[in-house]
Design a protein around this motif. Structure first.
Motif, mmCIF file in Angstrom:
data_model
loop_
_atom_site.group_PDB
_atom_site.id
_atom_site.type_symbol
_atom_site.label_atom_id
_atom_site.label_comp_id
_atom_site.label_asym_id
_atom_site.label_seq_id
_atom_site.Cartn_x
_atom_site.Cartn_y
_atom_site.Cartn_z
ATOM 1 N N GLY A 170 0.855 -1.185 0.000
ATOM 2 C CA GLY A 170 0.000 0.000 0.000
ATOM 3 C C GLY A 170 0.883 1.224 0.000
ATOM 4 O O GLY A 170 1.943 1.232 0.631
ATOM 5 N N SER A 171 0.451 2.265 -0.705
ATOM 6 C CA SER A 171 1.264 3.486 -0.780
ATOM 7 C C SER A 171 1.312 4.191 0.576
ATOM 8 O O SER A 171 2.198 4.989 0.836
ATOM 9 C CB SER A 171 0.662 4.439 -1.806
ATOM 10 O OG SER A 171 -0.600 4.878 -1.338
ATOM 11 N N GLY A 172 0.318 3.888 1.437
ATOM 12 C CA GLY A 172 0.207 4.621 2.697
ATOM 13 C C GLY A 172 -0.809 5.743 2.581
ATOM 14 O O GLY A 172 -1.192 6.349 3.579
ATOM 15 N N GLY A 173 -1.245 6.012 1.346
ATOM 16 C CA GLY A 173 -2.292 7.015 1.137
ATOM 17 C C GLY A 173 -1.807 8.440 1.338
ATOM 18 O O GLY A 173 -0.618 8.685 1.579
ATOM 19 N N THR A 187 -9.728 17.178 6.245
ATOM 20 C CA THR A 187 -10.964 17.480 5.510
ATOM 21 C C THR A 187 -11.173 16.440 4.411
ATOM 22 O O THR A 187 -10.226 15.771 3.997
ATOM 23 C CB THR A 187 -10.863 18.862 4.831
ATOM 24 O OG1 THR A 187 -9.788 18.798 3.872
ATOM 25 C CG2 THR A 187 -10.597 19.966 5.835
ATOM 26 N N PRO A 188 -12.424 16.317 3.914
ATOM 27 C CA PRO A 188 -12.666 15.404 2.784
ATOM 28 C C PRO A 188 -11.740 15.687 1.600
ATOM 29 O O PRO A 188 -11.238 14.762 0.975
ATOM 30 C CB PRO A 188 -14.133 15.662 2.436
ATOM 31 C CG PRO A 188 -14.758 16.062 3.740
ATOM 32 C CD PRO A 188 -13.698 16.870 4.444
ATOM 33 N N THR A 189 -11.466 16.943 1.311
ATOM 34 C CA THR A 189 -10.592 17.287 0.175
ATOM 35 C C THR A 189 -9.193 16.702 0.376
ATOM 36 O O THR A 189 -8.615 16.139 -0.553
ATOM 37 C CB THR A 189 -10.480 18.816 0.031
ATOM 38 O OG1 THR A 189 -11.788 19.363 0.175
ATOM 39 C CG2 THR A 189 -9.897 19.214 -1.300
ATOM 40 N N GLN A 190 -8.667 16.826 1.613
ATOM 41 C CA GLN A 190 -7.345 16.245 1.897
ATOM 42 C C GLN A 190 -7.390 14.728 1.773
ATOM 43 O O GLN A 190 -6.472 14.107 1.249
ATOM 44 C CB GLN A 190 -6.922 16.570 3.333
ATOM 45 C CG GLN A 190 -6.338 17.938 3.549
ATOM 46 C CD GLN A 190 -6.160 18.187 5.043
ATOM 47 O OE1 GLN A 190 -7.135 18.349 5.773
ATOM 48 N NE2 GLN A 190 -4.923 18.184 5.489
ATOM 49 N N ALA A 191 -8.447 14.131 2.296
ATOM 50 C CA ALA A 191 -8.531 12.671 2.341
ATOM 51 C C ALA A 191 -8.659 12.039 0.958
ATOM 52 O O ALA A 191 -8.181 10.937 0.733
ATOM 53 C CB ALA A 191 -9.693 12.240 3.228
ATOM 54 N N VAL A 192 -9.303 12.727 0.019
ATOM 55 C CA VAL A 192 -9.482 12.109 -1.310
ATOM 56 C C VAL A 192 -8.324 12.416 -2.260
ATOM 57 O O VAL A 192 -8.302 11.935 -3.385
ATOM 58 C CB VAL A 192 -10.823 12.507 -1.986
ATOM 59 C CG1 VAL A 192 -11.998 12.071 -1.134
ATOM 60 C CG2 VAL A 192 -10.888 13.993 -2.274
ATOM 61 N N ASN A 193 -7.351 13.172 -1.768
ATOM 62 C CA ASN A 193 -6.238 13.576 -2.622
ATOM 63 C C ASN A 193 -5.130 12.514 -2.618
ATOM 64 O O ASN A 193 -4.072 12.702 -2.032
ATOM 65 C CB ASN A 193 -5.723 14.936 -2.114
ATOM 66 C CG ASN A 193 -4.648 15.489 -3.004
ATOM 67 O OD1 ASN A 193 -4.557 15.122 -4.181
ATOM 68 N ND2 ASN A 193 -3.823 16.354 -2.445
ATOM 69 N N HIS A 194 -5.371 11.389 -3.272
ATOM 70 C CA HIS A 194 -4.413 10.282 -3.235
ATOM 71 C C HIS A 194 -3.165 10.593 -4.048
ATOM 72 O O HIS A 194 -3.259 11.110 -5.162
ATOM 73 C CB HIS A 194 -5.076 8.995 -3.746
ATOM 74 C CG HIS A 194 -4.329 7.756 -3.358
ATOM 75 N ND1 HIS A 194 -3.230 7.316 -4.050
ATOM 76 C CD2 HIS A 194 -4.506 6.898 -2.332
ATOM 77 C CE1 HIS A 194 -2.766 6.224 -3.464
ATOM 78 N NE2 HIS A 194 -3.528 5.945 -2.420
ATOM 79 N N PRO A 195 -1.966 10.286 -3.485
ATOM 80 C CA PRO A 195 -0.736 10.661 -4.188
ATOM 81 C C PRO A 195 -0.445 9.839 -5.447
ATOM 82 O O PRO A 195 0.278 10.300 -6.328
ATOM 83 C CB PRO A 195 0.350 10.424 -3.132
ATOM 84 C CG PRO A 195 -0.224 9.406 -2.205
ATOM 85 C CD PRO A 195 -1.703 9.665 -2.187
ATOM 86 N N LYS A 196 -0.966 8.612 -5.528
ATOM 87 C CA LYS A 196 -0.535 7.726 -6.625
ATOM 88 C C LYS A 196 -1.658 7.321 -7.583
ATOM 89 O O LYS A 196 -1.431 7.172 -8.772
ATOM 90 C CB LYS A 196 0.083 6.447 -6.040
ATOM 91 C CG LYS A 196 1.346 6.684 -5.242
ATOM 92 C CD LYS A 196 2.536 6.989 -6.148
ATOM 93 C CE LYS A 196 3.772 7.230 -5.299
ATOM 94 N NZ LYS A 196 4.936 7.548 -6.118
ATOM 95 N N TRP A 197 -2.836 7.057 -7.049
ATOM 96 C CA TRP A 197 -3.920 6.549 -7.893
ATOM 97 C C TRP A 197 -5.040 7.578 -7.993
ATOM 98 O O TRP A 197 -5.403 8.188 -7.003
ATOM 99 C CB TRP A 197 -4.520 5.270 -7.287
ATOM 100 C CG TRP A 197 -3.602 4.092 -7.205
ATOM 101 C CD1 TRP A 197 -2.901 3.683 -6.110
ATOM 102 C CD2 TRP A 197 -3.331 3.124 -8.232
ATOM 103 N NE1 TRP A 197 -2.202 2.539 -6.404
ATOM 104 C CE2 TRP A 197 -2.441 2.171 -7.687
ATOM 105 C CE3 TRP A 197 -3.758 2.974 -9.561
ATOM 106 C CZ2 TRP A 197 -1.972 1.085 -8.420
ATOM 107 C CZ3 TRP A 197 -3.279 1.894 -10.280
ATOM 108 C CH2 TRP A 197 -2.396 0.969 -9.725
ATOM 109 N N LYS A 198 -5.606 7.720 -9.185
ATOM 110 C CA LYS A 198 -6.793 8.558 -9.350
ATOM 111 C C LYS A 198 -7.998 7.643 -9.253
ATOM 112 O O LYS A 198 -8.205 6.779 -10.088
ATOM 113 C CB LYS A 198 -6.749 9.244 -10.724
ATOM 114 C CG LYS A 198 -6.958 10.739 -10.644
ATOM 115 C CD LYS A 198 -7.089 11.358 -12.028
ATOM 116 C CE LYS A 198 -8.348 12.187 -12.152
ATOM 117 N NZ LYS A 198 -9.584 11.548 -12.311
ATOM 118 N N MET A 199 -8.796 7.789 -8.197
ATOM 119 C CA MET A 199 -9.892 6.841 -7.966
ATOM 120 C C MET A 199 -11.135 7.600 -7.532
ATOM 121 O O MET A 199 -11.111 8.803 -7.319
ATOM 122 C CB MET A 199 -9.505 5.852 -6.861
ATOM 123 C CG MET A 199 -8.185 5.144 -7.077
ATOM 124 S SD MET A 199 -7.750 4.058 -5.696
ATOM 125 C CE MET A 199 -7.281 5.230 -4.433
ATOM 126 N N GLY A 200 -12.225 6.860 -7.340
ATOM 127 C CA GLY A 200 -13.459 7.465 -6.840
ATOM 128 C C GLY A 200 -13.300 7.927 -5.399
ATOM 129 O O GLY A 200 -12.310 7.615 -4.728
#
Ligand code: MN
Length: 383
Positions: A170-173, A187-200
């Motif tokens: 796992g990248s560690g997110g 915040t939700p914006t920080q949490a959905v900002n994945h460094p490696k994968w673009k996902m839902g």
């Protein structure tokens, strides 16, 4: 020419799956598509792929489809479309528990499922794998880690006795380097900002809490018939090794690649063949180092909670999943704190009375119970 159904065709898996299929128009024909509500993109996909049928799950959005094609709507309609459509392969790109019923409808009717959804396996893995076995239906993983494991296993190695351990990387997110003291205010914006994968959004929050890895442990347990004691999670920030298998003879195999979902999707479609793709390989001289370390369970309690639910078995994994879905949705709406997600899930699991060898009814009941219980707790306690 193989006939392909793509469910969740406007999501990130669906869009990538259609991109792969469009490169092999001599091998695959898209015969049915389903979306939740994105009719604008669905109309474009209908023009390009000319499916026989489409389903729009959101019933008011369904009225907006103008193209001349057989139309279905709602969750019921989705299962009906799966039953009515003659197909060889179904790509399951629907996120969350709503994939379960269409999946169970598909297994007896197709030869292969390319499975990107993990929640259905977490809820009802025993039922799904048993049904697939009975019908001779292949379930090929699209989740990148599980595709990696699958690619590392030669047919003769697909046996618990040959495998000493598997390592899910796992990248560690997005929060790997954020100190735990700051987690309350994520915040939700920080949490959905994945460094490696673009996902839902849902899976991105799961990656931030590392519940995603926890669900993947349970997913691997079902796909490869391994006890959870043989499944480890290792943090690998470069995200080049997508997972590894250690065999009993001391040999360890890893699958590597860039972060592009088209690789596992294409392999699940063309297996056992490998075909050319536009996805680039790794430039190893630019990578230079690969790091691996243990996950911090204090920082990411969801991972430990998931291992606990997996160990308890019965309907606990189903409850884990349902409670997580509600908690994540509430977090995304700004109703609870990031740190509230593991807290409420743990409380719900603690209140659950597990059902042994659950049938589908028990699963659906536990799922509903867990959703209700999670909302009930969140209405009383301010997480
Ligand atoms: Mn994954």
């Amino acid at each position: 020419m193989r006939r392909v159904i793509v469910l969740g065709s406007t999501g990130s898996i669906g869009v990538n799956a259609l991109d792969v299929v469009s490169r092999f128009s001599d091998d695959f024909k898209v015969v049915a598509l389903s979306v939740n509500s994105n009719v604008t993109l669905l109309e474009k996909q209908i023009k390009k792929f000319r499916p026989e049928s489409v389903c729009v799950v959101n019933e008011s959005a369904a009225e907006k489809v103008k193209s001349k094609v057989r139309k279905y709507k709602g969750e019921e309609g989705l299962c009906r479309m799966v039953r009515d459509t003659k197909a060889d392969i179904l790509v399951m790109g629907i996120v969350g528990s709503s994939a379960l019923l269409p999946l169970l409808n598909a297994i007896p009717r197709v030869k292969r499922i390319a499975l990107a959804n993990k929640e259905a396996l977490v809820m009802a893995g025993d039922i799904i794998m048993e049904m697939a076995e009975r019908n001779g239906t292949e379930i090929l993983p699209v989740d990148s880690e599980h595709s990696a494991i699958f690619q590392c296993l030669a047919p003769g190695d697909r046996n618990e006795k040959c495998i000493k351990n598997i390592y899910l990387t796992g990248s560690g997110g997005p929060l790997l380097k954020v100190p735990r003291s700051k987690f309350r205010d994520i915040t939700p914006t920080q949490a959905v900002n994945h460094p490696k994968w673009k996902m839902g959004r849902k899976i991105s929050v799961d990656s931030a809490t590392m519940m995603n890895k926890g669900l993947e442990v349970i997913e691997a347990h079902h796909l490869f018939g391994l006890g959870v004691d043989k499944i480890s999670v290792v943090i690998h920030p470069e995200t080049i090794v997508h997972s590894m298998v250690e065999f009993i003879d001391g040999s360890t195999l890893a699958q590597m690649g860039t972060c592009d979902m088209r690789t596992p999707i294409q392999y699940a479609l063309t297996y056992p063949l490998r075909k050319a793709s536009s996805v680039k390989g790794i430039a190893f001289s630019e990578v230079k180092t690969l790091n691996f370390y243990k996950p911090d369970l204090k920082k990411f309690p969801c991972l430990e909670i998931a291992y606990g639910a997996a160990g308890s078995g019965r309907t606990y994994p189903c409850v884990l999943n349902a409670s997580n879905e509600i908690a994540v949705a509430e977090f995304l709406k700004g109703k609870i704190k990031f740190t509230g997600i593991p807290k409420v899930i743990e409380k719900v699991l603690g209140a659950h009375k597990g059902v042994g060898s659950p049938g589908l009814e028990d699963i659906l009941e536990s799922d509903e119970w867990a959703r209700r219980k999670t909302k009930e707790i969140l209405s009383v306690i301010n997480y």
